[in-house]
Design an enzyme around this catalytic site. Structure first.
Site, mmCIF file in Angstrom:
data_model
loop_
_atom_site.group_PDB
_atom_site.id
_atom_site.type_symbol
_atom_site.label_atom_id
_atom_site.label_comp_id
_atom_site.label_asym_id
_atom_site.label_seq_id
_atom_site.Cartn_x
_atom_site.Cartn_y
_atom_site.Cartn_z
ATOM 1 C CB CYS A 1 -38.393 133.172 -67.870
ATOM 2 S SG CYS A 1 -39.424 134.142 -66.767
ATOM 3 C CD GLU B 1 -42.277 132.527 -64.865
ATOM 4 O OE1 GLU B 1 -41.652 132.216 -65.908
ATOM 5 O OE2 GLU B 1 -41.789 133.184 -63.946
ATOM 6 C CE LYS C 1 -34.686 124.252 -52.768
ATOM 7 N NZ LYS C 1 -33.817 124.761 -53.845
ATOM 8 C CB ALA D 1 -32.545 129.480 -56.258
ATOM 9 C CD GLU E 1 -35.181 130.152 -70.876
ATOM 10 O OE1 GLU E 1 -35.792 131.115 -70.377
ATOM 11 O OE2 GLU E 1 -35.295 128.993 -70.452
#
Length: 485
Positions: free
Chosen positions: A291, A257, A182, A184, A389
């Site tokens: 990330c 993650e 799947k 994004a 973040e």
């Protein structure tokens, strides 16, 4: 460089299920926009519950034969897929750049990096070793065998649309699993172009299926369908927490993650040229939308002025622009929400006393979702950028005086994905690396991720590992066999 696209027809995009290209069963589509121009690139069939169920059933059927192949046979398919990725790397990079704004040359690098996971796991699948255990009785023999978990689902992010996919599919397929991807909604075209390579590689129908569209419908079917035994997700910590709850009803195996807030520490004895280059690479890769990128740059007070001057000079040389243009190093952010968040963090910092050394605007590139590479000085712990973040090209500089202080500050976060430190003192290198509560440590290295090493975090950055021999573990079940003679 070429802008030619042949793997998929942008005017007639399809989902890939059981070896067939499908439109939405309900007839809906969603648009994918180029963040450099805000123009529509393609309209993609909007898959949902029905398409996902069809994909899961196809994967289940294919598992019966795929899991019976030898590791070498499965590895040969992965090698073929790897070779096709290299053959079509420029086209894959163009598609990636068009739909999510990654600078073209960086996108080419991602394709090469993504192919390395197929290369690694084509071999690693042959090293799934069992055990023979000494028995406590002379008429018994004890064995442990490892078998694939079954049908798996890979939920992949937009910021690394092909590398995060192969980092999941490589070990899954090598272990003998089949599955559903799947992608994004911001970057489904790269995944669907990869699906074409799966078809060209001759991988049997149903082994890998690709469904894009309604996040809720697809995810709900993945989590509610008992055929799916394991899910790998890369994305935000907030969504990851929701998935943990959702997976509990069936106790599905789950690897996550998630987000990060990486400290980047430059000690007094560091090689400043290497440290500045490392900070540049870590912070501004993919326009800061990674990330593991440096979110907080701590610099020892005695070298702060020298490092800052060197770092700002390097940032000044970065070229921002349309991601497909030659020599562009920093493309746009993925969408307007990304720009709004970055602007809000910079404004918050400035309002609380931070100083903009460079950047801070859209660079007059108003046709896309741009934000200039930015460096902030005089940053303090009460600023949002120090604990939220960023996911954008903003580098905050913070001064520290001693090792204990900076270790304490670096660990003062709910995240624990990546951290970086630059020093030439071997004792400091070892002790600080051991003291930092992060799953990945870049020691004099701003780009530590490679296929042959484990990638993953601690605390609220998730659990499980991808890459290395560790990355195949979550796709295997250990079965104990006690034989009475």
């Amino acid at each position: 460089m070429t802008n030619e696209i042949t793997l998929i027809d942008l005017e007639n995009v399809g989902l890939f299920v059981n070896g067939e290209w499908l439109t939405s069963l309900k007839g809906g589509t969603f648009s994918v926009k180029n963040p450099s121009t805000k123009q529509t690139v393609a309209n993609v069939p909007k898959g949902g519950k029905e398409e996902t169920e069809k994909a899961i059933l196809a994967a289940h059927e294919a598992f019966q034969t795929w899991s019976k192949l030898t590791a070498q046979e499965r590895g040969e398919y992965l090698f073929e897929l790897r070779d096709l990725m290299h053959e079509h790397k420029e086209e894959l990079a163009t598609i990636m750049s068009l739909e999510m704004g990654k600078a073209y040359q960086e996108a080419v690098g991602e394709v090469t990096y993504a192919a390395s996971f197929l290369n690694w796991y084509a071999e690693e699948g042959r090293r799934i070793y069992g055990e023979t255990i000494p028995a406590s009785s002379p008429n018994k023999r004890l064995f442990v065998v490892k078998q694939p978990v079954g049908v798996v689902a890979a939920i992949t992010p937009w910021n690394f649309p092909i590398a995060m996919m192969t980092r999941k599919l490589g070990p899954a397929l090598a272990a003998g699993c089949t599955g559903v991807v799947k992608p994004a909604s911001q970057s489904p075209l790269t995944a669907l172009a990869f699906a074409k390579l799966v078809e060209l590689a001759g991988i049997p129908n149903g082994v890998v299926n690709f469904v894009a569209g309604s996040t809720k419908e697809i995810s709900d079917e993945i989590f509610n369908n008992p055929i799916v035994k394991k899910i790998s997700f890369t994305g935000s910590t907030e969504v990851g927490k929701q998935l943990v709850v959702q997976s509990a009803s069936q106790l599905k195996k789950l690897s996550l993650e998630l987000g990060g807030h990486a400290p980047f520490i430059v000690f007094e004895d560091a090689d400043l040229e290497k440290a500045a280059e490392g900070a540049l690479a870590s912070k501004f890769r993919n326009a800061g939308q990674t990330c593991v990128c440096a979110n907080r740059i701590y610099v020892h007070k005695n070298i702060k002025e020298q490092f800052t001057k060197l770092f700002v000079e390097k940032v000044e040389q970065l070229k921002m622009g349309n991601s497909l243009e030659k020599n562009v190093q920093v493309g746009p952010l993925v969408n307007e929400d990304g720009v709004i968040k970055v602007k809000a963090q910079v404004e918050d910092a400035v309002n609380k006393g931070a100083k903009i050394l460079i950047g801070g605007t859209d660079g007059n590139l108003k046709d896309g979702y741009f934000f200039e590479p930015t460096v902030l000085d005089n940053v303090t712990n009460d600023m949002a950028i120090m604990f939220e973040e960023t996911f954008g090209p903003v580098a905050p500089l913070i001064t520290f005086e001693n090792d204990e202080e900076v270790i304490r500050a670096a660990n003062n976060t709910k995240y624990g994905l990546a951290a970086y430190l630059y020093t030439t003192d071997i004792k400091r290198a070892v002790t600080v690396s051991e003291a930092l509560n992060f799953g990945i440590i870049g020691l004099n290295d701003g780009l530590p991720a490679v296929a042959q090493a484990p990638f993953g975090g601690m605390n609220e950055s998730g659990y499980g590992r991808e890459g290395g021999h560790q990355g195949i573990r979550d796709y295997l079940e250990e079965k104990y066999i006690s034989l009475y003679l």
